[in-house]
Design an enzyme around this catalytic site. Structure first.
Site, PDB file in Angstrom:
ATOM      1  N   THR B  76       2.162  -4.337  -0.160  1.00  0.00           N
ATOM      2  CA  THR B  76       3.378  -3.936  -0.879  1.00  0.00           C
ATOM      3  C   THR B  76       4.500  -3.649   0.125  1.00  0.00           C
ATOM      4  OG1 THR B  76       2.257  -3.105  -2.839  1.00  0.00           O
ATOM      5  CG2 THR B  76       4.396  -2.146  -2.360  1.00  0.00           C
ATOM      6  N   ASN B 154      -3.037 -13.718  -7.584  1.00  0.00           N
ATOM      7  CA  ASN B 154      -4.049 -12.685  -7.790  1.00  0.00           C
ATOM      8  C   ASN B 154      -4.670 -12.703  -9.179  1.00  0.00           C
ATOM      9  OD1 ASN B 154      -1.223 -11.877  -8.157  1.00  0.00           O
ATOM     10  ND2 ASN B 154      -2.098 -10.014  -9.025  1.00  0.00           N
ATOM     11  N   GLY B 201      -5.192  -5.049   3.884  1.00  0.00           N
ATOM     12  CA  GLY B 201      -6.515  -4.717   4.415  1.00  0.00           C
ATOM     13  C   GLY B 201      -7.592  -4.656   3.351  1.00  0.00           C
ATOM     14  N   THR B 240       4.029   6.500  13.702  1.00  0.00           N
ATOM     15  CA  THR B 240       2.820   6.379  14.507  1.00  0.00           C
ATOM     16  C   THR B 240       1.796   5.522  13.788  1.00  0.00           C
ATOM     17  OG1 THR B 240       3.206   8.540  15.469  1.00  0.00           O
ATOM     18  CG2 THR B 240       0.948   7.701  15.590  1.00  0.00           C
ATOM     19  N   CYS B 326      -3.519  -4.549 -24.088  1.00  0.00           N
ATOM     20  CA  CYS B 326      -4.247  -3.304 -24.309  1.00  0.00           C
ATOM     21  C   CYS B 326      -4.796  -2.704 -23.018  1.00  0.00           C
ATOM     22  CB  CYS B 326      -5.402  -3.543 -25.260  1.00  0.00           C
ATOM     23  SG  CYS B 326      -4.830  -3.760 -26.929  1.00  0.00           S
TER      24      CYS B 326
END
Lengths: 129, 388
Positions: B76, B154, B201, B240, B326
């Protein structure tokens, strides 16, 4: 989806599935909902000479809540007069089944199905006069 | 069997491979150094681990330069960085983004956000097999700053003709970004032909919370960062780096590279068996998306006359997903299935079944039989199945 045990039980073993003879003058039929919306309930009632609903059957295309709502409402209206059946509201169904808010529309559809089947029956009787 | 949970939702997420977890563990409590504190030994160790992970990722996607790999929090973020980063950097020249209508919501929403900032956003239709309309692409690519088309969808698992799309973009001087979250580790992806590429990942047996964006370095693709800070990751992604997560993503890529061929062969056998069994035993049942150009681990069926959630409810021991309204919080059926022009009631009747690394024959046999049983049961009580 957090369904109550009541919904799951009715889904697993729904009572009153089936059809009644649509042409029978004592049978009222309704079809509510639309396939494109994901819910369709077909509900039929048979009214006896005393004005009581002696039989109620349904067929439902839809989710677990739609199936459970139709199974429950057909069970509830059996043995009731038309006026008593009309008094059953969607919130009674939704409350009894503890439907999640997003599924309350399924109980609305079930109430609508009962009212339309009654209307169909009364119309038939009117025409027969 | 019935008491055990069967996982067949590998497009939603995958379990973390234990080998991945083991590679990560030392970087929580022992080698906890800040990978950017290069001046001392702890930082250096963490930094080296990160660079190793970068190499592992680069190897899997055939990236010519490992420095092209930017770590992010997931696909994302990678997708947002690509869309927003390019749009903002190239503001004034072109101002046009082209994406397919079946992109992941994070691409679609990022595009809509850019539209609100005044950019011209064009959504490309897809054909009924789920492949992007190449004629529309050729029409719209002119003047586009960026074209974004996912490698594998997807919901339906369809593989886009990425080489062809990439060539068209190059010819017209448009940058090409592809989200390979659902493709990498399953089919060969080749970053050397792409300008920007997003990786996740947790779709490849790595940890959740980490991903990467490949940003071509030669010649360099320039983009604006989403946020500002210490200027890590070539200034494109401050903050970081989470060493254990980066190490996990690297390890997941390394395992995927080794096992991709054998795994896809195994999944192909599952797919062939499953599709044949379902379609042979259930009439008016459709496999959504192209029959051939798809990954074997993602099947999407529509069962005429029954609703997807109702099927899933009949097999609570199996984790799957549906494009039915639904099952969504918005009560909208799948926009991907709408885009491939299937009748809307068939979108409500859809079921996505995903196979992956830990799927076994016994499960494939059980789930296919169970689906046939439940669909038949529900059809017997369906008013729209009557007379069919």
């Amino acid at each position: 989806m957090a369904y109550s045990k009541k919904v799951m039980d009715l889904y697993a073993d729904p009572k009153n599935i089936g059809s009644l003879d649509e042409k029978d003058e004592n049978v009222g039929t309704s079809i509510v909902g639309a396939p494109s919306c994901g819910d369709v309930i077909k509900l039929q009632i048979k009214v006896d000479e005393n004005g009581k609903i002696s039989e109620a059957k349904f067929k439902t295309f839809g989710c677990g809540a739609a199936i459970a709502s139709s199974a429950l409402i057909t069970d509830w209206i059996k043995g009731k007069s038309i006026e008593e059946a009309r008094a059953i509201k969607n919130r009674d169904v939704a409350e009894h089944l503890s439907l999640p808010p997003i599924k309350v529309h399924c109980s609305v559809l079930a109430e609508e199905a009962v009212n339309k089947a009654i209307k169909d029956y009364l119309l038939k009787k009117e025409k027969a006069k | 069997m019935a008491s055990k949970i069967i996982y067949m939702d590998y497009q939603a997420t995958t379990p973390c491979d234990r080998r991945v977890l083991e590679a990560m563990i030392p970087y929580f409590c022992e080698n906890f150094g800040n990978p950017h504190s290069v001046i001392h030994v702890m930082g250096e160790q963490a930094g080296e681990a990160i660079e190793r992970a970068r190499e592992q990722i680069a190897e899997l996607i055939n990236a010519p330069d490992k420095k092209a790999i930017i770590f992010t929090s997931g696909a994302t973020e990678s997708n947002n960085l690509a869309i927003q980063g390019i749009a903002r950097r190239h503001k004034g020249s072109g101002n046009k983004i082209v994406a397919s209508a079946i992109e992941h919501p994070c691409i679609l929403e990022a595009c809509h956000a850019m539209k609100r900032e005044g950019l011209n956003v064009v959504m490309l239709p897809v054909l009924e097999n789920g492949i992007v309309d190449m004629d529309a692409l050729k029409r719209e690519v002119d003047g586009a700053t960026l074209v974004s088309i996912m490698t594998v969808n997807n919901e339906i698992g369809v593989i886009q003709p990425i080489d062809e799309i990439s060539a068209i973009c190059r010819e017209h001087g448009a940058l090409f970004h592809t989200d390979v979250s659902q493709a990498v580790g399953k089919i060969k992806v080749d970053a050397s032909k792409i300008d920007l590429m997003s990786i996740s990942g947790h779709k490849i047996y790595g940890p959740k919370g980490v991903g990467a964006l490949y940003v071509r370095t030669n010649p360099p693709v320039e983009l604006e960062p989403l946020f500002f800070g210490g200027g890590q990751e070539r200034g494109l992604r401050s903050g970081t780096l989470p060493t254990p997560l980066c190490v996990g993503l690297g390890e997941a890529c390394s395992i995927a590279k080794q096992e991709m061929l054998s795994e896809s062969k195994r999944l192909m056998e599952f797919k062939n068996y499953f599709v044949a069994k379902i379609l042979d035993n259930l009439e008016k049942t459709y496999l959504n998306g192209d029959k051939e150009r798809r990954i074997p681990g993602c099947l999407n069926f529509s069962f005429d006359g029954v609703e997807g959630e109702a099927i899933m409810l009949g097999m609570r021991d199996v984790c799957m997903s549906s494009g039915s309204a639904c099952t969504s919080a918005s009560l909208q059926s799948s926009y991907v299935l709408k885009a491939i022009s299937i009748r809307e009631n068939l979108a409500h009747s859809s079921l996505r079944i995903g196979f992956g690394r830990y799927t076994i024959w016994e499960e494939v046999e059980y789930v296919s039989s169970k689906i046939i049983e439940i669909v038949n049961r529900l059809r017997a009580m369906s008013p729209i199945w009557e007379g069919k």
